[in-house]
Every structure is written in C-alpha cells, then in structure tokens.
Design a protein around this motif. Sequence first.
Motif, short mmCIF file in Angstrom:
data_model
loop_
_atom_site.label_atom_id
_atom_site.label_comp_id
_atom_site.label_asym_id
_atom_site.label_seq_id
_atom_site.Cartn_x
_atom_site.Cartn_y
_atom_site.Cartn_z
N VAL A 139 0.84 -1.21 0.00
CA VAL A 139 0.00 0.00 0.00
C VAL A 139 0.87 1.25 0.00
CG1 VAL A 139 -1.60 1.36 1.41
CG2 VAL A 139 -2.03 -1.06 1.02
N ILE A 140 1.91 1.26 0.81
CA ILE A 140 2.76 2.44 0.91
C ILE A 140 3.45 2.73 -0.42
CG2 ILE A 140 4.89 3.35 1.96
CD1 ILE A 140 4.00 1.95 4.56
N PHE A 141 3.97 1.71 -1.08
CA PHE A 141 4.78 1.94 -2.27
C PHE A 141 4.02 1.88 -3.59
CE2 PHE A 141 8.13 0.90 0.79
CZ PHE A 141 8.93 2.00 0.61
N THR A 142 2.79 1.41 -3.57
CA THR A 142 2.01 1.39 -4.82
C THR A 142 0.84 2.36 -4.77
OG1 THR A 142 0.60 -0.43 -4.07
CG2 THR A 142 2.61 -1.02 -5.28
N PHE A 143 0.78 3.18 -3.75
CA PHE A 143 -0.32 4.14 -3.60
C PHE A 143 -0.28 5.15 -4.72
CE2 PHE A 143 -2.04 8.10 -1.80
CZ PHE A 143 -3.31 7.66 -1.48
N GLU A 144 -1.39 5.26 -5.45
CA GLU A 144 -1.50 6.21 -6.55
C GLU A 144 -2.81 6.96 -6.39
OE1 GLU A 144 -0.82 8.61 -9.30
OE2 GLU A 144 0.69 7.07 -9.08
N PRO A 145 -2.77 8.20 -5.90
CA PRO A 145 -4.02 8.92 -5.65
C PRO A 145 -4.76 9.34 -6.91
CG PRO A 145 -2.16 10.35 -5.25
CD PRO A 145 -1.61 8.98 -5.54
N CYS A 146 -4.05 9.47 -8.02
CA CYS A 146 -4.66 9.91 -9.28
C CYS A 146 -4.33 8.90 -10.38
CB CYS A 146 -4.16 11.29 -9.66
SG CYS A 146 -4.40 12.54 -8.40
N PRO A 147 -4.96 7.72 -10.38
CA PRO A 147 -4.62 6.74 -11.39
C PRO A 147 -5.06 7.18 -12.79
CG PRO A 147 -6.45 5.97 -10.05
CD PRO A 147 -5.97 7.25 -9.46
N ALA A 148 -4.23 6.87 -13.76
CA ALA A 148 -4.54 7.24 -15.15
C ALA A 148 -5.72 6.41 -15.64
CB ALA A 148 -3.32 6.99 -16.03
N GLY A 149 -6.62 7.08 -16.36
CA GLY A 149 -7.75 6.39 -16.95
C GLY A 149 -8.92 6.17 -16.01
N ALA A 150 -8.86 6.72 -14.79
CA ALA A 150 -9.96 6.55 -13.84
C ALA A 150 -11.08 7.54 -14.14
CB ALA A 150 -9.46 6.74 -12.42
N ASP A 151 -12.28 7.20 -13.72
CA ASP A 151 -13.44 8.08 -13.87
C ASP A 151 -13.20 9.36 -13.07
OD1 ASP A 151 -15.88 9.23 -14.17
OD2 ASP A 151 -16.99 7.74 -13.00
N PRO A 152 -13.24 10.54 -13.71
CA PRO A 152 -12.98 11.79 -13.00
C PRO A 152 -13.93 12.04 -11.83
CG PRO A 152 -12.97 12.16 -15.37
CD PRO A 152 -13.43 10.75 -15.15
N ALA A 153 -15.11 11.46 -11.84
CA ALA A 153 -16.05 11.65 -10.75
C ALA A 153 -15.59 10.93 -9.49
CB ALA A 153 -17.44 11.16 -11.16
N LEU A 154 -14.74 9.92 -9.66
CA LEU A 154 -14.27 9.15 -8.51
C LEU A 154 -12.94 9.65 -7.96
CD1 LEU A 154 -15.10 5.56 -9.82
CD2 LEU A 154 -16.46 6.97 -8.26
N LEU A 155 -12.27 10.57 -8.68
CA LEU A 155 -10.96 11.04 -8.26
C LEU A 155 -11.08 12.13 -7.21
CD1 LEU A 155 -9.10 11.22 -11.69
CD2 LEU A 155 -8.85 9.50 -9.91
N ALA A 156 -10.00 12.30 -6.45
CA ALA A 156 -9.94 13.36 -5.45
C ALA A 156 -9.94 14.71 -6.15
CB ALA A 156 -8.70 13.19 -4.60
N GLY A 157 -10.32 15.75 -5.44
CA GLY A 157 -10.42 17.09 -6.00
C GLY A 157 -9.12 17.64 -6.52
N PHE A 158 -7.99 17.23 -5.98
CA PHE A 158 -6.70 17.77 -6.41
C PHE A 158 -6.16 17.08 -7.66
CE2 PHE A 158 -5.84 14.57 -3.16
CZ PHE A 158 -4.96 13.73 -3.83
N CYS A 159 -6.80 16.00 -8.12
CA CYS A 159 -6.35 15.32 -9.34
C CYS A 159 -6.86 16.06 -10.55
CB CYS A 159 -6.88 13.88 -9.36
SG CYS A 159 -6.19 12.84 -8.07
N THR A 160 -5.98 16.21 -11.54
CA THR A 160 -6.37 16.85 -12.77
C THR A 160 -6.81 15.80 -13.76
OG1 THR A 160 -4.10 16.79 -13.59
CG2 THR A 160 -4.79 18.79 -12.42
N ALA A 161 -7.89 16.05 -14.46
CA ALA A 161 -8.38 15.10 -15.47
C ALA A 161 -7.44 15.18 -16.65
CB ALA A 161 -9.81 15.45 -15.87
N GLY A 162 -6.94 14.08 -17.05
CA GLY A 162 -5.97 14.14 -18.13
C GLY A 162 -6.12 13.03 -18.99
#
Length: 162
Positions: A139-162
């Motif tokens: 969990v510590i080393f694979t934690f990715e708060p803004c995974p690529a290709g995720a639904d923008p509605a499910l991402l945290a507010g600080f993640c940019t949609a890209g």
Amino acid sequence: MSTPLKASISVPRSKDLEVNGVKYNRSSSRRNNFEMFAWLFMRLSGVILVVLIFVHLWVNLVGPEGGVNAVDFAFVAGKWASPFWQVFDMLLLWLAMLHGTNGLRVIIDDYAERDRTRFWLKVFLFTTSAFVVLLGTLVIFTFEPCPAGADPALLAGFCTAG
C-alpha cells in the motif's frame, strides 16, 4: 510426630526442568543465541519506535499544516509522494509489527502449555504478521491517488483530469 513434606525443586540450569507439571527442554542442542538477539531487538526497536512514533504524531496531529483537522486523503497522498515519508512509514510499520510479533511469540511460549497449541498459535501469528507487513508495504509503495484512466467523478479534487 510426622515428618514435614519435602518439596522437590529442579535446579534452574538443569537440562530437564519441570514446573507445575510442565516440562521444559533445556538441552544443549537447543541452545543458541536467538533468544538473546530477540531480547536485544526488543530493546533497540523499542527505543527507535518511541522516536518514530513521536515524529509520526507530531507530523500528523500537531504540526504546522493544521493538525489533526488537516489529515485527509490529500494529506496522505501528498505525504506519500515523498520517498522519505514512504520509507519512514514503512520503517514504522515493520518495526511495530516485528516488535509486537516478537512480544506475542514470548507470550505464546510462556502460556501455551502444549507443544501442538504453541506451534499452531505461532504459525497463525507469523502468517498474519507477514500478511500485514506485506500488504502495508504494498500500500505504501504502490499508492497512486490519481490513477490514469480513472473516472474523474471518482478522483480526489486535487487530481487533474488528463
């Protein structure tokens, strides 16, 4: 006149010690330095854990970023973006789990009377401890708060949609 009862107490350093019906094997073939190293590990890890825990508490609960009210998903994501804090939290996790596991191992050795019970309790203890250390490290080393290709509605507010 009756003679007083004589209690038989084994010599503490004898090879076969029996206390309250429980036999302890202290043969020279089982003597090694493991218990000494386990004892030393408990003392050293305890001192290191005290320092790590107070730093952890200061940074997460008291620090200048807003204290306990500032701890949220974004706080953890920002903290784990730094390799220093990843290694710090991993060291805290590993030392705490190994310290606790070693303490429980000693308790099992002291209170489990039958060999079979002692064996299975230790198997369960070591298996669950290894699982928690492995899962926590992943969990510590694979934690990715803004995974690529995720639904923008499910991402945290600080993640940019890209």
